[in-house]
Design a protein around this motif. Structure first.
Motif, PDB file in Angstrom:
ATOM      1  N   LYS A  10       0.603  -8.842  15.066  1.00  0.00           N
ATOM      2  CA  LYS A  10      -0.115  -9.185  16.298  1.00  0.00           C
ATOM      3  C   LYS A  10      -1.044 -10.381  16.099  1.00  0.00           C
ATOM      4  N   ASN A  11      -1.422 -10.621  14.837  1.00  0.00           N
ATOM      5  CA  ASN A  11      -2.223 -11.791  14.539  1.00  0.00           C
ATOM      6  C   ASN A  11      -1.375 -13.005  14.156  1.00  0.00           C
ATOM      7  N   GLY A  12      -0.054 -12.816  14.273  1.00  0.00           N
ATOM      8  CA  GLY A  12       0.802 -13.986  14.076  1.00  0.00           C
ATOM      9  C   GLY A  12       1.280 -14.217  12.658  1.00  0.00           C
ATOM     10  N   PHE A  13       1.084 -13.226  11.774  1.00  0.00           N
ATOM     11  CA  PHE A  13       1.537 -13.386  10.398  1.00  0.00           C
ATOM     12  C   PHE A  13       2.877 -12.667  10.188  1.00  0.00           C
ATOM     13  N   HIS A  14       3.796 -13.350   9.570  1.00  0.00           N
ATOM     14  CA  HIS A  14       5.043 -12.720   9.172  1.00  0.00           C
ATOM     15  C   HIS A  14       4.736 -11.682   8.085  1.00  0.00           C
ATOM     16  N   VAL A  15       5.702 -10.776   7.851  1.00  0.00           N
ATOM     17  CA  VAL A  15       5.396  -9.650   6.958  1.00  0.00           C
ATOM     18  C   VAL A  15       6.527  -9.343   5.973  1.00  0.00           C
ATOM     19  N   VAL A  16       6.135  -9.149   4.736  1.00  0.00           N
ATOM     20  CA  VAL A  16       6.993  -8.474   3.755  1.00  0.00           C
ATOM     21  C   VAL A  16       6.338  -7.120   3.498  1.00  0.00           C
ATOM     22  N   LEU A  17       7.116  -6.059   3.633  1.00  0.00           N
ATOM     23  CA  LEU A  17       6.542  -4.714   3.531  1.00  0.00           C
ATOM     24  C   LEU A  17       7.317  -3.900   2.516  1.00  0.00           C
ATOM     25  N   ASP A  18       6.561  -3.172   1.686  1.00  0.00           N
ATOM     26  CA  ASP A  18       7.246  -2.278   0.754  1.00  0.00           C
ATOM     27  C   ASP A  18       7.831  -1.103   1.528  1.00  0.00           C
ATOM     28  N   LYS A  19       8.911  -0.541   1.030  1.00  0.00           N
ATOM     29  CA  LYS A  19       9.552   0.566   1.721  1.00  0.00           C
ATOM     30  C   LYS A  19       8.895   1.892   1.329  1.00  0.00           C
ATOM     31  N   PRO A  20       9.027   3.010   2.046  1.00  0.00           N
ATOM     32  CA  PRO A  20       9.664   3.072   3.351  1.00  0.00           C
ATOM     33  C   PRO A  20       8.777   2.442   4.410  1.00  0.00           C
ATOM     34  N   MET A  21       9.354   2.193   5.554  1.00  0.00           N
ATOM     35  CA  MET A  21       8.703   1.362   6.563  1.00  0.00           C
ATOM     36  C   MET A  21       7.332   1.907   6.970  1.00  0.00           C
ATOM     37  N   THR A  22       7.251   3.210   7.193  1.00  0.00           N
ATOM     38  CA  THR A  22       6.023   3.810   7.720  1.00  0.00           C
ATOM     39  C   THR A  22       5.891   5.237   7.188  1.00  0.00           C
TER      40      THR A  22
ATOM     41  N   THR B 205       0.828  -1.208   0.000  1.00  0.00           N
ATOM     42  CA  THR B 205       0.000   0.000   0.000  1.00  0.00           C
ATOM     43  C   THR B 205       0.861   1.258   0.000  1.00  0.00           C
ATOM     44  N   PRO B 206       0.251   2.423  -0.253  1.00  0.00           N
ATOM     45  CA  PRO B 206       0.985   3.679  -0.069  1.00  0.00           C
ATOM     46  C   PRO B 206       1.480   3.834   1.376  1.00  0.00           C
ATOM     47  N   ASN B 207       2.450   4.715   1.558  1.00  0.00           N
ATOM     48  CA  ASN B 207       3.180   4.810   2.830  1.00  0.00           C
ATOM     49  C   ASN B 207       2.282   4.986   4.052  1.00  0.00           C
ATOM     50  N   HIS B 208       1.177   5.742   3.896  1.00  0.00           N
ATOM     51  CA  HIS B 208       0.363   6.013   5.074  1.00  0.00           C
ATOM     52  C   HIS B 208      -0.446   4.788   5.502  1.00  0.00           C
ATOM     53  N   VAL B 209      -0.428   3.761   4.682  1.00  0.00           N
ATOM     54  CA  VAL B 209      -1.119   2.526   5.059  1.00  0.00           C
ATOM     55  C   VAL B 209      -0.090   1.396   5.230  1.00  0.00           C
ATOM     56  N   HIS B 210       1.022   1.741   5.843  1.00  0.00           N
ATOM     57  CA  HIS B 210       2.013   0.708   6.160  1.00  0.00           C
ATOM     58  C   HIS B 210       1.899   0.267   7.616  1.00  0.00           C
TER      59      HIS B 210
END
Lengths: 389, 389, 389, 389
Positions: free
Chosen positions: C103-115, C89-94
């Motif tokens: 918190k629900n136990g799912f590992h994450v791949v996230l597009d950059k930047p982090m947040t 998603t766009p940065n504000h929805v990271h």
């Protein structure tokens, strides 16, 4: 007593509209070892006079013909007369002035190809041998420092036994029909009476062969040519590809074209041995790529301060690495080597081995033989035509 | 009556071990319009004599000092004396001989940077203006035909309003400490008494700024420098990066280093406008890349026969496209333009506008001001330092 | 028992018009180790449904929101539910979906930047640490095999002590004002509410810093930024240059622009040490140039069969040398390394060290800190701004 | 009802040690339109089992032979059985499984060359025609977007009438004798029983011819081959050069070698017409150089957002310009086009014209004919050998 002075040069040809005459003059000027003092710049005496004046020559040494030049220069005191002539006329005016220059005691720098026909070349060769005078044929491209380095890498065994040679010279300038009015070069270079039996193959194919034999150290043994006259109205080849077999078994290909639309002058050679391969092209003339299997590729770089280069490359370099030298410097290397060798000869000293590395009569003879054979092969239904001098 | 002859040059500096002296001589020789007839090649008279003899000068015109040269040349008849001097000494010996040359009536070609200090530069500038003599400062890189083409593309609006300039000059030759015995250049160029207040920034940073202002047509307004003296034992910067703001609001960066290990001399400039961008680098000097958004990139190519090039590029090219020209030709372009302009001046005729395009006193002044400002900014805690002449 | 199966991925974002969503899917697909089984592709449920159908997902696993996805996936049997989510998603929805995924136990791949902000990043970092789940931030460019090789050449001492880092990322796509209708990217990436406090510096400056720190092994210590908002109507920087000082004293520069008209994505890095230098650029991604002083330059080449490459380069290469790999393979390398590590984790085995080499939370934190600092420095009159986490 | 689902693929060959099997799988995976569900990966059932498990296949669909696969898959319900097979075995195992696949109703993707002999190819061709099933032959290089663009520039007349084609494929990997233990490829590719009557010419010469005919739109008319078996102990050619004449009179040359020591895979093509020329090489796969006489050279660049590209190039691109795509994407383009066409066929809809642009049976037939003719010509004393199907 040591003869420490600039060498005196007379020029034949190179008048208005000549591309190669200007190049020869820049090459002769560059290193300050040669001075242009006389000339017969055109078969048209008025044009010769104009050219001579533009070149700041003394009126008395601007001649109406090369015959006049030889006669009058010979009559001058030894410490004034020209040492050598530079002959930059179209191909059909190579033989006569060269022979006369030599017979009158003048050393010669001659633009390539050597003569109009192979017969003339053989005769000229005899005159050169008889007179014992110095002769340089300006196959420009072997003057590049990284071409010299390439030759050294082959001869010192870095590449191992040579298996394959690819050489190519694609040009596009004859992509359309050009009249002599528009382009003086296009005129005589496409006219068999002035250019010889080959067009593209004589003009640039000979350069490519010379480069291939120089770098690889191999001698052509047989060939198979496909020559084309692409544009209607032309009588000579403007394009061709030649399969090559060298003595000892290596093979190769020579590609030359003047109808490769949009191409400039990117002469390129690749040589592959059983240890390594190398690649050089005029467009990136200061780099030489060497490829060893299972190792990073290497980029050898031209430069006066480069410690790993051979003495041959270094003796033909003027600037530090990264300050590019080009075509004119390659050309000037032949002039400088010729001049250094001639000065040594005049002084009775031994020239250094690097100075002797300029193209001469054998290159000329082989080039003319190549022209004859490539045309013959182009007309043959047989695959292979034996190449012999 | 038209003064149709070669210009006579005297040289100051350029004796044994000088890199740049040899370059100046090749550049002056190349086009056959200038002849070296006199020189004071070293502060050591013996070395001057050796150099002069090697250059085939008449003994009577090999001088022990430039003072002697000015005196004796001035005493020669007008049709024998030198027209101009070429000064190729280290930076601390720029001011004095240049001022004296001018005051004695000799035009000057001077190696960059103009002087040792900005104060000297301002004073020299006054002398130049007072004498009205011709002055050329050899900022080599603006002599390249494709750099001239780049300038034309900016000035004719092809790029639109300029927004951004990146210029860089990475060298690696000072990657380790080098003694003066090993390398004469490394000696004086790292010595503040002979080099001035800046090392890398004076030596190559000035070239980069000159190139940036020349191509972009912009004038530096303020700067922010980070200068480094990487190797212990050095007193001057050997590396630095400078943020640039130009009058009118464009921004840029200048990167220069002499400790970029392995780098040669790949000076490079990129300029971006609101219509298009361009890119040139010395390593591929005969190409100029122009990028228009939403169109294929274009590669402009240097060459005497290239119809789309500007008159400025064409007037500074000698060979057809694909026969590379290089650093020495770029250098020679400044000499040729200077010589053509000087000949016109001597003849009372109007020089062509392309001939006037060689670096002169304003370039020199700005370069010296840049050195002062960049050192000051390097020492400042404030971000921006205003640039003013 | 060994868990030998494909990993199951859910995607958040990446619906119609998303460039980066498609890239993530290709990267995840490429090596056949991951299968996309669920998704909430858009905040617009209809668009999500369309995207899911196009991607051949089972209807039951195309979700209207990521909240729904977490809830319903969690309710699935362990051998069906997704292992990890890919958030594009766009940065504000990271921040929100990442925290919830973890918190629900799912590992994450996230597009950059982090947040969107540094504050969020610090908070997210805590969640990552607390949950102990695997987190990958897709700083694409460190996935290139020759970038990995470059890092190894630095860390194994081939370059010696690092002195200088040049990194640049010139783009031209924002050279003119582009509406969100024309280009979805141009919309949110120039909007501070969705992009964060920086534009160009957040979008590509962070990539450049990440690359510089990754290859050089150095950590940023202080910086001096010149940021520009070139086009009127924009609120965020679209261009900037940043002077860098690293811990230990090396210096550098980071150039990033989105108004470099005509430029594409030629991210480039040069690193110079006291023994050698190196150079890599995305445009020639399969080559790594290494320059040792006084030796020929070396070109390291990517390829599965190249014996001299490090295990890190080889573990991230799929084809023999000369068959180019590109951006999608670099991206896929992160996915593959993440997947291999996650599979090992699920199986309770030790991942190989090469697999662990994917960007993670520290890269993300540093990137967000860089954005904060670079904006602050851009507004400061002081030259240097200390960089601290 | 529309058949909206992933296509199901079975693979034949591609077990441990196979280079090309892994490439096919990546290519099939990349775009998420195909799923590998079955396979007979080796003639050795144990190896097949290992490969299938590594690829996460269901045990029930890992077969001991392709015969078993055809039988059992055919017995599965229509909505489970494979749609097509991908055959990636050595050349001598192309004909039999392909014919059987077709006769059992499965569409086929086959690695090139089509078969072991030209006779087989003709027979296979008949089966393809009779069954009316879809057949794709993976001549990888015509999958590159800029190769497709090149073809369009020829077919839309930008180059004018084609005069000359240079195509070359220099490899160095067989520069020394390599045992089958060291390199599985080197084993079967140099063995006439498994490779066919040609070595180098079958392996890469066919790629070069296919590229030349694809881009130029010309058909080979006659040829003259010089084939070499450079290393003693080999029975097949490892090197060769072929003069080409096309129908309509254009000429060309095809250079292929596996003993070009140090060379990787830089397949390159140049095509010259009477209006312009073009140049493409795999090493810079995302650029296409177009040269118009008397205009700046143009560099066309691959990219999903490039407005001037043809629909054929754009339909085969995934990333924005400057994010390089490579060999695997080119390969994947054939799979994606095949899959899109097959899906359309299954749905009874009309495929878009760009999807149909993948190599098929005619390419295969011509390639096998080329192998036969090139070997015959290599043995002939006559210059020209007529090429006919």
């Amino acid at each position: 007593m040591m003869n420490h002075r600039k060498l005196r040069m007379g020029m034949i040809g190179g008048g208005p509209g000549s591309f190669i005459g200007a190049v020869h003059r820049i090459a002769a000027n560059m290193d300050g070892q040669i001075e242009l003092v006389a000339g017969a710049f055109s078969s048209n005496p008025e044009k010769s006079a104009i050219a001579g004046a533009e070149l700041f020559l003394d009126n008395s040494r601007i001649y109406q013909s090369y015959d006049e030049m030889f006669e009058k220069e010979k009559a001058l005191p030894k410490d004034q007369r020209i040492d050598f002539v530079s002959i930059v006329t179209p191909n059909h005016v190579h033989f006569d002035p060269t022979v006369k220059a030599l017979k009158n005691g003048f050393h010669v720098v001659l633009d390539k190809p050597m003569t109009l026909t192979y017969e003339e070349a053989k005769e000229l060769n005899k005159v050169i041998e008889e007179t014992g005078l110095l002769f340089c044929l300006t196959h420009t491209y072997t003057g590049y420092p990284m071409v010299k380095e390439a030759k050294q890498l082959v001869s010192n065994g870095t590449l191992g036994n040579i298996r394959k040679v690819y050489v190519e010279y694609p040009q596009g300038w004859l992509w359309k029909n050009v009249s002599e009015e528009e382009n003086k070069q296009a005129g005589w270079r496409t006219d068999p009476k002035r250019s010889g039996v080959a067009g593209c193959m004589g003009d640039i194919g000979t350069h490519a062969l010379n480069l291939a034999e120089y770098v690889s150290g191999l001698k052509l043994d047989k060939l198979c040519a496909d020559l084309n006259t692409t544009l209607s109205g032309r009588t000579l080849d403007d394009d061709g590809i030649v399969l090559l077999k060298f003595e000892g078994g290596a093979s190769g290909v020579l590609m030359a074209s003047q109808v490769a639309t949009g191409a400039e002058n990117n002469l390129k050679i690749r040589v592959y041995g059983d240890k390594a391969g190398l690649e050089w092209q005029q467009e990136d003339a200061n780099s030489l790529i060497v490829r060893h299997p299972e190792q990073p590729d290497q980029i050898y770089r031209a430069g006066a301060n480069v410690p790993y280069l051979s003495s041959y490359a270094l003796a033909n370099t003027r600037t530090p690495a990264g300050h590019p030298e080009g075509y004119l410097e390659a050309f000037a290397n032949h002039y400088r080597n010729f001049a250094r060798t001639l000065t040594a000869k005049l002084n009775g000293t031994e020239p250094e081995k690097e100075w002797l590395d300029f193209p001469s009569t054998e290159d000329g003879l082989r080039g003319m033989a190549f022209i004859e054979h490539v045309v013959k092969s182009g007309q043959s239904e047989q695959k292979w035509t034996k190449f012999k001098l």
